[in-house]
Design a protein around this motif. Structure first.
Motif, PDB file in Angstrom:
ATOM      1  N   VAL A 169       0.863  -1.170   0.000  1.00  0.00           N
ATOM      2  CA  VAL A 169       0.000   0.000   0.000  1.00  0.00           C
ATOM      3  C   VAL A 169       0.901   1.221   0.000  1.00  0.00           C
ATOM      4  N   VAL A 170       0.598   2.177  -0.878  1.00  0.00           N
ATOM      5  CA  VAL A 170       1.343   3.434  -0.940  1.00  0.00           C
ATOM      6  C   VAL A 170       0.429   4.528  -0.410  1.00  0.00           C
ATOM      7  N   SER A 195      -1.241  12.024   4.223  1.00  0.00           N
ATOM      8  CA  SER A 195      -1.808  11.177   5.278  1.00  0.00           C
ATOM      9  C   SER A 195      -1.023  11.296   6.580  1.00  0.00           C
ATOM     10  N   TYR A 196       0.142  11.929   6.525  1.00  0.00           N
ATOM     11  CA  TYR A 196       0.978  12.072   7.716  1.00  0.00           C
ATOM     12  C   TYR A 196       1.020  13.502   8.235  1.00  0.00           C
ATOM     13  N   ASN A 218      10.242   8.459   1.959  1.00  0.00           N
ATOM     14  CA  ASN A 218      11.108   9.509   1.415  1.00  0.00           C
ATOM     15  C   ASN A 218      12.316   8.915   0.694  1.00  0.00           C
ATOM     16  N   GLY A 219      12.088   7.807  -0.021  1.00  0.00           N
ATOM     17  CA  GLY A 219      13.142   7.165  -0.791  1.00  0.00           C
ATOM     18  C   GLY A 219      14.052   6.253   0.007  1.00  0.00           C
ATOM     19  N   GLU A 228       5.595  10.559   1.052  1.00  0.00           N
ATOM     20  CA  GLU A 228       4.918   9.383   0.508  1.00  0.00           C
ATOM     21  C   GLU A 228       5.608   8.143   1.066  1.00  0.00           C
ATOM     22  N   THR A 229       4.808   7.180   1.530  1.00  0.00           N
ATOM     23  CA  THR A 229       5.361   6.005   2.196  1.00  0.00           C
ATOM     24  C   THR A 229       4.724   4.740   1.641  1.00  0.00           C
ATOM     25  N   THR A 230       5.569   3.759   1.343  1.00  0.00           N
ATOM     26  CA  THR A 230       5.096   2.460   0.866  1.00  0.00           C
ATOM     27  C   THR A 230       5.297   1.426   1.968  1.00  0.00           C
TER      28      THR A 230
END
Length: 190
Positions: free
Chosen positions: A125-126, A131-132, A151-152, A170-172
């Motif tokens: 899920v990405v 969302s943070y 963050n990579g 963005e977090t996966t």
């Protein structure tokens, strides 16, 4: 434990409309603020589409809520006591991935939330940086292995490992193994 399904889908649809109406927003306004298309929002509100975790997070963020805050409001039980009985902890399942999210503790009037997630084998899920916003969180793996790319930066967490999050990015969340992964998320609103 209840699985959030048809009944809660109805409640989510109503809550989205209520949150939108309370702010005087049109579908276009919410679409612009959330990055979710007007058509998708309309289908969710008409109960023609079950939203994914990513969509719900984007919609909640547009309302300045966490996903848990939106779900608790949808459940309509803000007067319940601070005790969270195991049998009363709702579970929501992402229709796209099978990702399962149990709200162990969360109330709109309390700054701390605890969530238990089960990530199926081979799924991910990405979640967007939005969302943070205004929260701090940590993830603690209970069983299995979880790969978090924030963050990579890629972190592989095994059973017992815990990762705290930095600035919104963005977090996966990915389970790259052949078995299910269960992890807890502890978050505090700032």
């Amino acid at each position: 434990m209840s699985i959030i399904g048809d009944d809660t889908g109805t409640r989510i649809a109503r809550r989205l409309r209520l949150e939108r109406d309370a702010r005087g927003w049109s579908l276009a306004d919410l679409a612009e603020r959330s990055g979710v298309s007007k058509a998708t929002i309309s289908k969710i509100e008409r109960e023609e589409l079950s939203p994914t975790a990513v969509i719900l997070v984007r919609l909640a963020s547009a309302f300045d809520l966490t996903l848990a805050g939106l779900l608790v409001r949808a459940e309509g039980d803000a007067t319940r006591p601070l005790l969270s009985r195991a049998a009363d902890q709702p579970v929501w399942r992402d229709p796209a991935t099978g990702y399962s999210r149990k709200q162990v503790f969360g109330r709109p009037d309390h700054p701390v939330e605890i969530i238990q997630v089960e990530m199926p084998a081979g799924k991910s899920v990405v979640l967007p940086a939005s969302s943070y916003a205004r929260i701090r969180q940590a993830v603690w793996v209970q069983t299995g292995q979880l790969v978090i790319t924030e963050n990579g930066e890629r972190s592989v967490l095994a059973t017992g490992d815990c990762l705290g999050f930095g600035a919104p990015a963005e977090t996966t969340f990915a389970n790259e193994t052949g078995t299910s992964c269960i992890y807890l998320v502890a978050l505090a609103r700032s």
